[in-house]
Write a protein that holds these residues in place. Structure first.
Motif, PDB file in Angstrom:
ATOM      1  N   ILE A 243       0.867  -1.185   0.000  1.00 63.92           N
ATOM      2  CA  ILE A 243       0.000   0.000   0.000  1.00 63.92           C
ATOM      3  C   ILE A 243       0.898   1.227   0.000  1.00 63.92           C
ATOM      4  CG2 ILE A 243      -1.971   1.125   1.079  1.00 63.92           C
ATOM      5  CD1 ILE A 243      -2.475  -1.814   0.389  1.00 63.92           C
ATOM      6  N   TYR A 244       0.756   2.069  -0.997  1.00 66.65           N
ATOM      7  CA  TYR A 244       1.557   3.290  -1.081  1.00 66.65           C
ATOM      8  C   TYR A 244       0.650   4.515  -1.012  1.00 66.65           C
ATOM      9  CZ  TYR A 244       6.090   1.220  -2.198  1.00 66.65           C
ATOM     10  OH  TYR A 244       7.277   0.546  -2.131  1.00 66.65           O
ATOM     11  N   CYS A 245       0.994   5.433  -0.108  1.00 69.52           N
ATOM     12  CA  CYS A 245       0.345   6.746  -0.070  1.00 69.52           C
ATOM     13  C   CYS A 245       1.254   7.736  -0.792  1.00 69.52           C
ATOM     14  CB  CYS A 245       0.114   7.200   1.368  1.00 69.52           C
ATOM     15  SG  CYS A 245      -1.086   6.207   2.282  1.00 69.52           S
ATOM     16  N   ILE A 246       0.737   8.358  -1.838  1.00 70.66           N
ATOM     17  CA  ILE A 246       1.497   9.344  -2.610  1.00 70.66           C
ATOM     18  C   ILE A 246       0.843  10.704  -2.397  1.00 70.66           C
ATOM     19  CG2 ILE A 246       2.281  10.030  -4.888  1.00 70.66           C
ATOM     20  CD1 ILE A 246       2.296   7.155  -5.721  1.00 70.66           C
ATOM     21  N   ILE A 247       1.609  11.659  -1.897  1.00 70.91           N
ATOM     22  CA  ILE A 247       1.068  12.963  -1.504  1.00 70.91           C
ATOM     23  C   ILE A 247       1.633  14.053  -2.404  1.00 70.91           C
ATOM     24  CG2 ILE A 247       0.826  14.624   0.382  1.00 70.91           C
ATOM     25  CD1 ILE A 247       1.172  12.340   2.335  1.00 70.91           C
ATOM     26  N   ASP A 248       0.738  14.805  -2.999  1.00 66.62           N
ATOM     27  CA  ASP A 248       1.105  15.956  -3.816  1.00 66.62           C
ATOM     28  C   ASP A 248       1.391  17.146  -2.895  1.00 66.62           C
ATOM     29  OD1 ASP A 248       1.398  17.961  -5.650  1.00 66.62           O
ATOM     30  OD2 ASP A 248      -0.552  17.696  -6.615  1.00 66.62           O
ATOM     31  N   LYS A 249       2.573  17.765  -3.041  1.00 66.28           N
ATOM     32  CA  LYS A 249       2.958  18.919  -2.205  1.00 66.28           C
ATOM     33  C   LYS A 249       2.932  20.235  -2.981  1.00 66.28           C
ATOM     34  CE  LYS A 249       7.028  17.517  -1.120  1.00 66.28           C
ATOM     35  NZ  LYS A 249       8.359  17.577  -0.476  1.00 66.28           N
ATOM     36  N   SER A 250       2.365  20.239  -4.159  1.00 67.28           N
ATOM     37  CA  SER A 250       2.390  21.444  -4.985  1.00 67.28           C
ATOM     38  C   SER A 250       1.435  22.497  -4.442  1.00 67.28           C
ATOM     39  CB  SER A 250       2.032  21.091  -6.425  1.00 67.28           C
ATOM     40  OG  SER A 250       0.684  20.652  -6.497  1.00 67.28           O
ATOM     41  N   ARG A 251       1.366  23.618  -5.119  1.00 70.43           N
ATOM     42  CA  ARG A 251       0.561  24.744  -4.647  1.00 70.43           C
ATOM     43  C   ARG A 251      -0.932  24.434  -4.625  1.00 70.43           C
ATOM     44  NH1 ARG A 251       1.551  28.870  -9.704  1.00 70.43           N
ATOM     45  NH2 ARG A 251       0.509  27.651 -11.340  1.00 70.43           N
ATOM     46  N   ALA A 252      -1.346  23.406  -5.355  1.00 71.74           N
ATOM     47  CA  ALA A 252      -2.759  23.017  -5.331  1.00 71.74           C
ATOM     48  C   ALA A 252      -3.181  22.517  -3.964  1.00 71.74           C
ATOM     49  CB  ALA A 252      -3.021  21.937  -6.382  1.00 71.74           C
ATOM     50  N   MET A 253      -2.206  22.092  -3.123  1.00 70.99           N
ATOM     51  CA  MET A 253      -2.505  21.557  -1.793  1.00 70.99           C
ATOM     52  C   MET A 253      -2.291  22.591  -0.690  1.00 70.99           C
ATOM     53  SD  MET A 253      -3.396  18.408  -2.359  1.00 70.99           S
ATOM     54  CE  MET A 253      -3.091  17.378  -0.933  1.00 70.99           C
ATOM     55  N   LYS A 254      -2.069  23.829  -1.074  1.00 69.73           N
ATOM     56  CA  LYS A 254      -1.841  24.891  -0.085  1.00 69.73           C
ATOM     57  C   LYS A 254      -3.155  25.468   0.428  1.00 69.73           C
ATOM     58  CE  LYS A 254       0.749  27.846   2.187  1.00 69.73           C
ATOM     59  NZ  LYS A 254       1.563  27.405   3.329  1.00 69.73           N
ATOM     60  N   MET A 255      -4.242  25.259  -0.270  1.00 68.68           N
ATOM     61  CA  MET A 255      -5.522  25.870   0.072  1.00 68.68           C
ATOM     62  C   MET A 255      -5.957  25.465   1.488  1.00 68.68           C
ATOM     63  SD  MET A 255      -9.083  25.603  -2.083  1.00 68.68           S
ATOM     64  CE  MET A 255      -8.157  25.833  -3.610  1.00 68.68           C
ATOM     65  N   PRO A 256      -6.303  26.438   2.347  1.00 67.68           N
ATOM     66  CA  PRO A 256      -6.679  26.095   3.727  1.00 67.68           C
ATOM     67  C   PRO A 256      -8.197  25.974   3.898  1.00 67.68           C
ATOM     68  CG  PRO A 256      -6.263  28.448   3.579  1.00 67.68           C
ATOM     69  CD  PRO A 256      -6.095  27.891   2.180  1.00 67.68           C
ATOM     70  N   PHE A 257      -8.609  25.050   4.751  1.00 65.78           N
ATOM     71  CA  PHE A 257      -9.999  24.910   5.178  1.00 65.78           C
ATOM     72  C   PHE A 257      -9.999  24.710   6.690  1.00 65.78           C
ATOM     73  CE2 PHE A 257     -10.305  23.641   0.706  1.00 65.78           C
ATOM     74  CZ  PHE A 257     -11.371  24.416   0.297  1.00 65.78           C
ATOM     75  N   HIS A 258     -10.706  25.595   7.387  1.00 71.33           N
ATOM     76  CA  HIS A 258     -10.753  25.573   8.851  1.00 71.33           C
ATOM     77  C   HIS A 258      -9.344  25.646   9.447  1.00 71.33           C
ATOM     78  CE1 HIS A 258     -15.002  24.796   8.596  1.00 71.33           C
ATOM     79  NE2 HIS A 258     -14.809  23.670   7.950  1.00 71.33           N
TER      80      HIS A 258
END
Length: 446
Positions: A243-258
């Motif tokens: 099982i591999y978790c691959i996480i995108d760290k680009s600017r698309a993941m910068k958006m904050p919620f709460h």
């Protein structure tokens, strides 16, 4: 010593009230001479009380009030963490204290003030909550305790040098909660689906005597002939799947919620999923990427694997360039030597953004079971549900609904190319991710 005396001495409210009354009496005596020496007597009495208060706070004991902070060795990101403060009164009388705790600047709070009344030679503890929303090192400063005697004319300050740096890790409290639920088979209490099996695993466990209710398709006729009674094959879930978790760290993941960025939501969900997969005796790994490849941790199920994953996730930060899925595909082909479950945490805001990356997603899905997890924009969703009051409101509502519809088109486009996907709100990311993992395990998709 005298300088320290002045630095740690503060005048209280009662002092200003007393000397305000004294000044008012002197003013009245100017117009009404029959007041006589009353103003002088009141001023001398106030001065005597002030001296008595100073003696009480400075001469009765050397220690005064001792305050300490009891904090965990690490804090859990996005969770409420309790910080305990203990105060011990060494005075022979009741004191009222006010405590300022110099909490880390990341919380942007400057009103941390606690008031307590402590009896003579008494010890009292209390706690207050802190909820960090960013990973990293948090520096706690001094504890400043302001002590008042029953007279209340002055306050004496005690400074406790209890400065400490505490790291904030991905949400290990959430990880433990789901770990307990997984062990006790109570995951359905939190909305996690129970998936009906469509077959059985091919990993053989034992031959056992048939009992009503067993699947007749697992009857072992040779063993039944030898024993003279019906025997069935028993199977267990396949283990040691990758099982591999691959996480995108680009600017698309910068958006904050709460207050929490999409990257931190993905990191928390990855940690929980990795822990549950290890409990299911699967092998878990981690890959992070943006415009270049970050952490690459090969899948394993050794006891220390979860600590390696947590330490790797603790250091990850959002980058500000577009993600490079071509580099990701090359890394996946080089690192993943067998068919694996690849869970990709990323975000697409439009169908055109998906089309740019779709060729690489199709290549990864050709060799592995790929699940793309991306996010609903809950701000747009709440905007689309509001009733429009004017032309501008209608325009905003229409645009919001257009973007929401594009998210659904992304799901359909991925499904059209045989790629599974999960569209979820950030708050439900962990639950929906575990749901998908359990569903694939139950259907033996890997």
């Amino acid at each position: 010593m005298i300088r320290l005396f002045y630095i740690d001495l503060f005048l209280g409210k009662r002092f200003f009230v007393a000397w305000g009354i004294s000044a008012f009496l002197f003013l009245l005596a100017y117009f009404f001479p029959w007041f006589g020496i009353i103003p002088q007597l009141f001023a001398l009495t106030s001065l005597f009380i002030l001296v008595a208060d100073i003696v009480l706070l400075y001469a009765t004991t050397k220690v005064g009030v001792k305050t300490s902070r009891n904090a965990p060795t690490r804090l859990s990101n996005s969770d409420v963490n309790d910080i305990w403060i203990t105060s011990e009164n060494h005075y022979p009388f009741v004191v009222r204290i006010g405590i300022i705790d110099e909490i880390p600047y990341q919380f942007q709070k400057r009103d941390i003030w606690f008031e307590q009344t402590i009896g003579a030679k008494e010890r009292r503890s209390f706690s207050y909550p802190l909820r960090p929303v960013k990973r990293g090192l948090y520096a706690f400063g001094k504890l400043r305790t302001f002590v008042q005697s029953p007279i209340g004319f002055i306050q004496r300050r005690f400074n406790e040098d209890v400065a400490i740096d505490i790291p904030v890790y991905p949400s290990f409290l959430q990880m433990r909660k789901y770990e307990v639920l997984a062990i006790s088979n109570r995951l359905t209490d939190y909305g996690l689906k129970k998936i009906r099996r469509l077959g059985h695993s091919m990993e053989f466990e034992q031959i056992k005597t048939y009992v009503p209710g067993d699947d007749y398709r697992t009857l072992n006729w040779k063993a039944s002939a030898r024993q003279g009674s019906l025997m069935v094959n028993s199977y267990i879930d396949e283990r040691s799947q990758h099982i591999y978790c691959i996480i995108d760290k680009s600017r698309a993941m910068k958006m904050p919620f709460h207050g929490l960025s999409l990257l931190d939501y993905a990191i928390n969900a990855s940690l929980v999923l990795s822990n549950i997969a290890l409990k299911k005796e699967d092998k878990t790994g981690l890959i992070t990427f943006s415009e270049q490849i970050g952490t690459v941790l090969s899948a394993d199920r050794r006891p220390t694997q979860l600590n390696y994953i947590m330490e790797a996730l603790y250091k990850e930060k959002t980058r500000y360039l577009e993600s490079n899925l071509e580099a990701l595909y090359v890394t996946v082909r080089r690192t993943l030597k067998q068919r694996s479950l690849v869970i990709l945490f990323t975000n697409f805001e439009s169908i055109s953004a998906l089309n740019r990356q779709l060729p690489y997603l199709k290549k990864i899905a050709k060799y592995h079971l790929l699940v793309v997890i991306f996010f609903e924009n809950i701000e747009l969703k709440s905007l689309s549900q509001k009733k429009a009051q004017d032309v501008e409101g209608i325009y905003l509502k229409t645009i919001a609904e257009k973007f929401i519809y594009e998210k659904k088109l992304i799901v359909r486009e991925l499904a059209r190319h045989g790629i599974q996907s999960v569209l979820t709100s950030p708050e439900l990311l962990t639950i929906n991710t575990i749901n998908k993992y359990l569903e694939i395990k139950a259907r033996q998709g890997i």
